[in-house]
Design a protein around this motif. Structure first.
Motif, PDB file in Angstrom:
ATOM      1  N   VAL A 116       1.451  -2.350  -6.712  1.00 28.46           N
ATOM      2  CA  VAL A 116       1.300  -3.468  -5.767  1.00 28.46           C
ATOM      3  C   VAL A 116       2.631  -4.179  -5.598  1.00 28.46           C
ATOM      4  N   PHE A 120       4.944  -3.990  -2.319  1.00 29.16           N
ATOM      5  CA  PHE A 120       5.192  -5.270  -1.664  1.00 29.16           C
ATOM      6  C   PHE A 120       6.690  -5.455  -1.446  1.00 29.16           C
ATOM      7  N   GLY A 193      -0.238  -4.007  -1.445  1.00 27.90           N
ATOM      8  CA  GLY A 193       1.163  -4.420  -1.427  1.00 27.90           C
ATOM      9  C   GLY A 193       1.724  -4.528  -0.024  1.00 27.90           C
TER      10      GLY A 193
END
Length: 233
Positions: A116, A120, A193
């Motif tokens: 994640v 991101f 993400g």
């Protein structure tokens, strides 16, 4: 069609490099992966925006810089390109044995978290350096994107495998790098993400909400016919 082909080619070489570097146990595998992504971003950025990653395409879609139909076509091109690159890499190296990455217990939670976070980071960097009106026509976007993947691969490659890309996760499962039973970990975490990156970008840049290229006022950072302008969407 040319945008889909650019996405296919870029993702193919990204996955080919990942597969051959990992299967051959190259000492500089993270550097090779970050470098090939960087050069492919520079090569294809003016054609398709050089997403090479469904999570990035999701972020660009939620940031309102690509239409749903185009986003879907990008994802198909990326997955097919990654699959071809992964299978070629597996055929070229063809190791005697491969230990597929799989998760259980605490490692499962750790893998979810780092996938994640670094997905991101990747999508957030792409949105800021390749789609922001504040960095329009800059020359550092490829470096920033490639080095984000390099940093993630070095930092958490040993935790999750360092995919940060649903197309890489699918193709990696086909090539034996990842366990099919763990594919959901990648798809879930990377989608989250990418979505969080889009929301963070919009929250921090409310003045820079995207306008789809089909709309009359879509002039910033978007290709017009034969313009030669880099299209980050």
């Amino acid at each position: 069609m040319k945008k889909w082909l650019a996405e296919f080619i870029g993702t193919l070489f990204l996955m080919l490099t990942i597969t051959t570097a990992v299967l051959s146990k190259a000492a500089l595998a993270p550097l090779a992966i970050g470098a090939v992504l960087m050069v492919m971003v520079y090569a294809g950025g003016h054609v398709s925006g050089a997403h090479f990653n469904p999570a990035v395409t999701l972020a660009v879609f939620l940031r309102h810089r690509i239409a749903a139909a185009d986003a879907g076509a990008y994802v198909v091109a990326q997955v097919v390109g990654a699959a071809v690159g992964g299978l070629i890499g597996r055929w070229v190296v063809n190791p005697a044995d491969v230990t597929a990455v799989s998760f259980s217990g605490r490692q499962l939670g750790a893998a979810l978290m780092v996938e994640v976070l670094f997905t991101f980071a990747l999508a957030y960097v792409v949105l800021n350096v390749a789609t922001s009106s504040d960095h329009e026509m800059n020359s550092f976007y490829g470096l920033a994107i490639g080095f984000t993947v390099l940093a993630g691969a070095v930092a958490v490659g040993g935790v999750s495998g360092g995919a940060f890309n649903p197309a890489v996760a699918v193709a990696g499962s086909m090539a034996g790098l990842f366990s099919w039973s763990s594919l959901w970990v990648f798809l879930l975490s990377q989608s989250v993400g990418g979505a969080l990156a889009a929301f963070a970008f919009l929250a921090l840049n409310p003045h820079d909400r995207g306008v789809l290229p089909t709309e009359p006022d879509a002039t910033r950072g978007v290709d017009t016919p034969d313009s030669g302008v880099r299209n980050p969407a």
